[in-house]
Design a protein around this motif. Sequence first.
Motif, PDB file in Angstrom:
ATOM      1  N   LEU A   1       0.831  -1.209   0.000  1.00  0.00           N
ATOM      2  CA  LEU A   1       0.000   0.000   0.000  1.00  0.00           C
ATOM      3  C   LEU A   1       0.865   1.258   0.000  1.00  0.00           C
ATOM      4  N   ALA A   2       1.968   1.228   0.732  1.00  0.00           N
ATOM      5  CA  ALA A   2       2.879   2.372   0.716  1.00  0.00           C
ATOM      6  C   ALA A   2       3.461   2.578  -0.682  1.00  0.00           C
TER       7      ALA A   2
ATOM      8  N   LEU B   1      15.765   6.903  -7.322  1.00  0.00           N
ATOM      9  CA  LEU B   1      16.767   5.910  -6.988  1.00  0.00           C
ATOM     10  C   LEU B   1      16.672   5.529  -5.517  1.00  0.00           C
ATOM     11  N   PRO B   2      16.862   4.251  -5.181  1.00  0.00           N
ATOM     12  CA  PRO B   2      16.895   3.840  -3.774  1.00  0.00           C
ATOM     13  C   PRO B   2      18.029   4.546  -3.036  1.00  0.00           C
ATOM     14  N   ASP B   3      17.782   4.888  -1.780  1.00  0.00           N
ATOM     15  CA  ASP B   3      18.705   5.664  -0.962  1.00  0.00           C
ATOM     16  C   ASP B   3      18.618   5.125   0.460  1.00  0.00           C
TER      17      ASP B   3
ATOM     18  N   PRO C   1       9.779   7.186  -0.030  1.00  0.00           N
ATOM     19  CA  PRO C   1       9.349   6.292   1.043  1.00  0.00           C
ATOM     20  C   PRO C   1      10.277   6.395   2.241  1.00  0.00           C
ATOM     21  N   PHE C   2       9.802   5.896   3.386  1.00  0.00           N
ATOM     22  CA  PHE C   2      10.638   5.890   4.591  1.00  0.00           C
ATOM     23  C   PHE C   2      10.150   4.789   5.530  1.00  0.00           C
TER      24      PHE C   2
ATOM     25  N   GLN D   1      11.738  -0.872   0.686  1.00  0.00           N
ATOM     26  CA  GLN D   1      11.880   0.547   0.352  1.00  0.00           C
ATOM     27  C   GLN D   1      12.490   0.741  -1.035  1.00  0.00           C
ATOM     28  N   VAL D   2      13.187  -0.273  -1.537  1.00  0.00           N
ATOM     29  CA  VAL D   2      13.652  -0.231  -2.933  1.00  0.00           C
ATOM     30  C   VAL D   2      12.445  -0.271  -3.867  1.00  0.00           C
ATOM     31  N   VAL D   3      11.507  -1.181  -3.592  1.00  0.00           N
ATOM     32  CA  VAL D   3      10.281  -1.273  -4.386  1.00  0.00           C
ATOM     33  C   VAL D   3       9.527   0.049  -4.338  1.00  0.00           C
TER      34      VAL D   3
END
Length: 488
Positions: free
Chosen positions: A19-20, A69-71, A36-37, A59-61
């Motif tokens: 859902l996020a 980009l993922p961070d 996201p977080f 959180q990559v998704v």
Amino acid sequence: MAKNIMIQGTMSSAGKSLLAAGLCRIFRQDGLRVAPFKSQNMALNSFITRDGGEMGRAQVVQAEAAGILPDVRMNPILLKPTTDVGSQVIVNGRVQGNLRAMDYYRRKKEYIPAILEAYNSLSAEYDVIVIEGAGSPAEINLKQNDIVNMGLAQLVDAPVLLVGDIDRGGVFAQLYGTVALLESEERARVKGTIVNKFRGDRAILEPGIKTLEELCGVPVAGVVPYLDLDLDDEDSLTERFNRAEGRRAIDIAVIRLPRISNFTDFSPFERYENVSLRYVGRVEELHQPDLIFLPGTKSTIADLQWLRQSGLEGAILKAADAGAVVFGVCGGYQMLGRRIADPEGAEAAGVTEIAGLGLLEMDTVFSPEKIQTQTSGVFGPVEGILSPLSGQPYTGYEIHMGRSESPAPPLAKGAGAVYGSYIHGLFDGPGVADIIVEALARRKGLAPEALGRFDPAAYKEQQYDRLADAVRAGLDMNLVYRILNREV
């Protein structure tokens, strides 16, 4: 500073992560810069960012859904279980050491500065932060030192949407019971509830929804259907492991190690109509696959011992002798060598040296230093059945604590049809999975074109758009935006 909204759940695997991700995609579609977080994640399925930091796959998704980009700031604390009572602790992408569960619980509040630094840094760069909780906020035995549910919501002043899983049954009790166990100030943060994973006619739910709203004092923000999407799973709660999969024209078996990690490496092979991908945990389940994958693991030595004790080592060796392709990734690659040494106890398995399967001419030595890096290049000369990979571009990332003697990146090949690589995500690159499947098909006299080809990047974008469409249709997005804008 960014606006924020938090997704909490009544239990683990209630659907918070998905859902996020859906909200991240919706806000992106609506023209907002969104990130996201999740302050603390516990999972073995991790990822290495462009700057070499390690973070949780969920959180990559969500970052991909948001188009960014993922961070590591999106997941400042990652816990990777090493035993039943302990985990490797990773803060802002870097290993801090191993802690027993009780020791970490006592020290959790020490990580609040790192959490807030990561959050505030993201908040300064984006319009919206979609925050994901963990487990349940009603775990009253853990609330004192909470830094991931209501404790975090208070720290960053976030409104909360509470998600319940109707597919497991008892969703009204889940939602009301959770709200009832919250403190009054926590209860005030809950601005709506969500019934997730619903199958059927929503009209059937209406009497229950009305009563739930009266009991909880907040609206039901939506009913989201059960979604059959092909997106990366966060951890070993994945349904992939229990999926009943009949053997097809090309049959692939992944050994389900007790501490399996990064199992999403093999997801690309699930997308061919005439290919079966099965997760195997017992000798009698192995049968005669065309390809056996030995996956990554958080504890190579302990899982190699299990492989030996379960009888699967002998079954794999027998299959290799009969011509099956055997391919090890990361820890699975290390297992294929002659021996593994751990002189400094880096894996905490209580073993300083163990024999490998002996299918690759190499030795591996562990040390406390952890290798974390993204990598890309072109396959060099590849021998045997997978020779068509020669010259093919690849990308991926490495996460491991061992070094193998004279590995030949990205592939090391042994006698017969045995291959290994340290690179996660190797099969995600354009054409790599296609080439492997087609090579297996040719060996069986099948027409490779019958298996089909696909574009992994385009396919993933389609999945995120499908997710956003379903979440947007299921939720009252006007209410969600009012909550986001602090109008509720």
